[in-house]
Enzyme design. Structure first.
Site, mmCIF file in Angstrom:
data_model
loop_
_atom_site.group_PDB
_atom_site.id
_atom_site.type_symbol
_atom_site.label_atom_id
_atom_site.label_comp_id
_atom_site.label_asym_id
_atom_site.label_seq_id
_atom_site.Cartn_x
_atom_site.Cartn_y
_atom_site.Cartn_z
ATOM 1 N N GLY A 103 0.833 -1.189 0.000
ATOM 2 C CA GLY A 103 0.000 0.000 0.000
ATOM 3 C C GLY A 103 0.875 1.250 0.000
ATOM 4 O O GLY A 103 2.051 1.180 0.327
ATOM 5 N N CYS A 112 5.155 -6.297 1.826
ATOM 6 C CA CYS A 112 5.535 -4.878 1.791
ATOM 7 C C CYS A 112 4.791 -4.082 2.867
ATOM 8 O O CYS A 112 5.057 -4.290 4.042
ATOM 9 C CB CYS A 112 5.333 -4.322 0.385
ATOM 10 S SG CYS A 112 6.368 -2.877 0.116
ATOM 11 N N TYR A 113 3.820 -3.227 2.502
ATOM 12 C CA TYR A 113 3.090 -2.500 3.541
ATOM 13 C C TYR A 113 2.491 -3.484 4.542
ATOM 14 O O TYR A 113 2.510 -3.248 5.752
ATOM 15 C CB TYR A 113 1.976 -1.663 2.907
ATOM 16 C CG TYR A 113 1.221 -0.796 3.893
ATOM 17 C CD1 TYR A 113 1.746 0.415 4.318
ATOM 18 C CD2 TYR A 113 -0.011 -1.201 4.411
ATOM 19 C CE1 TYR A 113 1.065 1.211 5.224
ATOM 20 C CE2 TYR A 113 -0.699 -0.408 5.317
ATOM 21 C CZ TYR A 113 -0.160 0.799 5.726
ATOM 22 O OH TYR A 113 -0.833 1.580 6.634
ATOM 23 N N HIS A 122 7.856 -7.962 -3.338
ATOM 24 C CA HIS A 122 6.553 -8.290 -3.951
ATOM 25 C C HIS A 122 6.627 -9.626 -4.693
ATOM 26 O O HIS A 122 7.028 -9.649 -5.859
ATOM 27 C CB HIS A 122 6.129 -7.184 -4.920
ATOM 28 C CG HIS A 122 5.732 -5.920 -4.247
ATOM 29 N ND1 HIS A 122 4.446 -5.672 -3.841
ATOM 30 C CD2 HIS A 122 6.462 -4.849 -3.854
ATOM 31 C CE1 HIS A 122 4.383 -4.488 -3.253
ATOM 32 N NE2 HIS A 122 5.601 -3.969 -3.250
ATOM 33 N N GLU A 168 4.296 -11.238 -5.944
ATOM 34 C CA GLU A 168 3.236 -11.342 -6.954
ATOM 35 C C GLU A 168 3.657 -10.822 -8.325
ATOM 36 O O GLU A 168 3.027 -11.135 -9.321
ATOM 37 C CB GLU A 168 1.970 -10.626 -6.469
ATOM 38 C CG GLU A 168 2.051 -9.102 -6.399
ATOM 39 C CD GLU A 168 2.660 -8.564 -5.102
ATOM 40 O OE1 GLU A 168 3.407 -9.297 -4.427
ATOM 41 O OE2 GLU A 168 2.401 -7.387 -4.790
ATOM 42 N N ASP A 193 -16.477 -12.345 -22.530
ATOM 43 C CA ASP A 193 -17.157 -12.584 -21.257
ATOM 44 C C ASP A 193 -18.627 -12.961 -21.445
ATOM 45 O O ASP A 193 -19.092 -13.961 -20.905
ATOM 46 C CB ASP A 193 -17.045 -11.354 -20.351
ATOM 47 C CG ASP A 193 -15.595 -10.952 -20.124
ATOM 48 O OD1 ASP A 193 -14.715 -11.813 -20.276
ATOM 49 O OD2 ASP A 193 -15.357 -9.777 -19.797
ATOM 50 N N LYS A 247 -9.808 -12.779 -16.125
ATOM 51 C CA LYS A 247 -9.946 -12.973 -17.569
ATOM 52 C C LYS A 247 -9.351 -14.298 -18.066
ATOM 53 O O LYS A 247 -9.969 -15.009 -18.851
ATOM 54 C CB LYS A 247 -9.246 -11.819 -18.283
ATOM 55 C CG LYS A 247 -9.582 -11.718 -19.734
ATOM 56 C CD LYS A 247 -10.890 -11.010 -19.864
ATOM 57 C CE LYS A 247 -11.351 -10.871 -21.288
ATOM 58 N NZ LYS A 247 -12.557 -10.014 -21.324
HETATM 59 N N1 GLN Z 1 4.496 2.741 1.573
HETATM 60 C C1 GLN Z 1 5.339 1.709 2.096
HETATM 61 C C2 GLN Z 1 6.810 1.977 1.782
HETATM 62 O O1 GLN Z 1 7.110 2.871 1.045
HETATM 63 C C3 GLN Z 1 4.934 0.367 1.500
HETATM 64 C C4 GLN Z 1 5.163 0.330 0.022
HETATM 65 C C5 GLN Z 1 4.517 -0.870 -0.641
HETATM 66 O O2 GLN Z 1 3.692 -1.570 -0.056
HETATM 67 N N2 GLN Z 1 4.853 -1.088 -1.888
HETATM 68 O O3 GLN Z 1 7.679 1.307 2.290
#
Ligand code: GLN
Length: 514
Positions: A55, A82-83, A169, A171, A227, A370
């Site tokens: 986030g 991450c966040y 990340h 993903e 779809d 999709k």
């Molecule tokens: N905002 C947070 C940071 O800068 C998390 C970033 C993110 O989740 N990509 O570390």
């Protein structure tokens, strides 16, 4: 349904949908919910595992998206990304602050491969980072299990509580072994069996539709796109001629597309259903007269669709259900699923008028991405040509004509687009861009033809490469092909005197123009 499920809790990250898609690629069903979702509701869904997304915020600031400590006490494994990782540490007593060195992009990472999360991962692997903050101090009970040159805690775990935090990340595809790491999480840590398969989806959907519909009559909104075609065939297999497909030709389709749809779904085609084509071109053009604002156009087209269906339904007699080809990204992008900002109101989701003359709406693909819809299509035996058709927006050419829509402009964009597609096919490039089309800008400019001044419109050509349509890059169409297309468009399409090629990526652009 008591299918095993992973829940993704969305903190507004850019890649939230990707997280869910990667999990589903592991054959585990997964849904996205906002961080505001009640803890009791999450508990009631009985998830096998929970993933917290990234986030844009900093978790140590006031009023930012957060979660309750009890989220980590459900007895369900939690993976923070991450966040989500930073928040987990913050809530459980660690410390997160601005990082002395920020990391963006590909970074080499050293991982502890004796852990379950990194089982079978290369000890020195490549991950994808995007952060300003970092975990300065882990929460009590956590152990560091990966680091990079600039990030002392690239991953941490507390195995006694089944909590895992990764700064990178997994993903995104740039994290080379990201899918393996998510696979390890859902199988080895959450104990999923992997029961999410498209053949069983088809089977259970057909059963569920039969049960729901009983002897009722079903009306399907057929647009000819992937779809709604897949939805229609699914319904046809479930309830046969109880299904009537109404195909509204709103006059905003590609050249000859109306007839092509009729060939497949009409009386000559292979499917058991009743087919009605409504030629409503004039009606749509009338409603769109003088309207320039994109969201307004989308709403009008969506509403008019429903009105036409209502009228057809009345002619048919009593109709109990209306089928729509809504898919999961439509739901999420309309702000109904996770936390993502409303980027566009979706034709299938946002455009519903207040009163609808049907008992209920059936959206059999509402939970599918999709690529899953395409797999269902192939399962159902729909021809590949149709299944792999390029995406075409519900409001059709209405949003590929910037500004006011008129019959003349529709003709211009149809002709230009047909030429573009012909030349791309002739050059053997059909499979190279993932999507390509012509749009009509609202710009007129001066040109010269046969020594005479012209003041006419500019056509914009678009072609993009993308894996998932969440992000996209402009495709590098060979210059000679672009030249040929340009010459033909300017020569053959009247009132076009200029052709532009759009090289904007998404973000910051979108694939469509409106
Ligand atoms: N905002 C947070 C940071 O800068 C998390 C970033 C993110 O989740 N990509 O570390």
């Amino acid at each position: 349904m008591d299918r095993e499920k992973i829940i993704v809790i969305d903190f507004g990250g850019q890649y939230n949908q990707l997280v869910a898609r990667r999990v589903r690629e592991c054959h585990v069903y997964c849904e996205i919910y906002s961080y505001k979702t009640d803890l009791e509701q999450i508990r009631a869904m009985n998830p096998k595992g929970i993933i917290l997304t990234g986030g844009p915020n900093s978790c140590y600031e006031e009023g930012v998206p957060s979660c309750r400590e009890e989220l980590f006490e459900l007895g369900v494994p939690v993976l923070g990304l991450c966040y989500g990782a930073q928040l987990m540490m913050h809530v459980l007593g660690g410390r997160v602050c601005k990082a002395p060195v920020r990391e963006y992009g590909r970074v080499e990472m050293m991982v502890d491969t004796s852990t379950r999360l990194f089982h079978d991962v290369t000890p020195l692997t490549v991950c994808w980072m995007s952060h300003n903050d970092y975990i300065e101090k882990m929460a009590p009970g956590f152990r560091m299990i990966a680091h990079t040159a600039d990030c002392p805690v690239a991953a941490a775990q507390n195995t006694s509580r089944d909590l895992y935090a990764v700064q990178f990340h997994p993903e995104v595809l740039h994290t080379l072994e990201g899918s393996k790491i998510l696979h390890n999480f859902v199988y080895d840590i959450c104990g999923c069996a992997g029961d999410w398969r498209m053949d069983s989806f088809v089977e259970t959907s057909i059963q569920a539709i039969r049960k729901k519909v009983g002897g009722g009559k079903v009306l399907c909104a057929l647009s000819g796109g992937v779809d709604s075609s897949v939805a229609a065939v699914l319904l046809s297999k479930a309830v046969g001629s109880q299904l009537t497909c109404v195909f509204v030709d709103h006059g905003l389709l590609r050249k000859n597309e109306g007839d092509e749809v009729e060939e497949v779904f009409g009386p000559g085609g292979p499917y058991d259903l009743r087919f009605i084509r409504v030629n409503a071109q004039e009606r749509f053009y009338g409603k769109l007269k003088g309207v320039e604002e994109p969201e307004h156009k989308r709403k009008i087209i969506g509403e008019e669709f429903i009105r036409v269906f209502e009228e057809e339904a009345k002619k048919i007699g009593k109709v109990d259900f209306l089928v729509q080809g809504t898919i999961y990204p439509d739901v999420v992008e309309s702000g109904l699923g996770g936390e993502s900002a409303v980027i566009k109101s979706h034709h299938n989701v946002g455009g519903l008028p207040d009163y609808v003359d049907f008992k209920e709406i059936i959206e059999p693909l509402r939970n599918l991405f999709k690529d899953e819809v395409r797999k269902v299509g192939l399962e159902l035996g729909i021809p590949e040509k149709l299944v792999y058709r390029q995406p075409f927006p519900g409001p059709g050419l209405g949003i590929r004509i910037v500004g006011e829509v008129t019959a003349e402009k529709v003709k211009m964009v149809q002709d230009a687009d047909a030429i573009y597609r012909e030349e791309i096919a002739a050059a053997g490039l059909e499979k190279t861009p993932d999507q390509y089309f012509a749009a009509l800008t609202n710009m007129r400019s001066v040109g010269v033809m046969g020594d005479e001044r012209t003041y006419d419109y500019a056509v914009a050509l678009r072609a993009v490469n993308t894996v998932d349509f969440m992000t996209a890059e402009a495709s590098q169409i060979p210059w000679e092909v672009l030249q040929r297309v340009t010459n033909r468009i300017v020569n053959e399409v009247s009132h076009v005197n200029r052709v532009l090629y759009d090289i904007t990526s998404k973000p910051p652009g979108t694939v469509e123009f409106e």
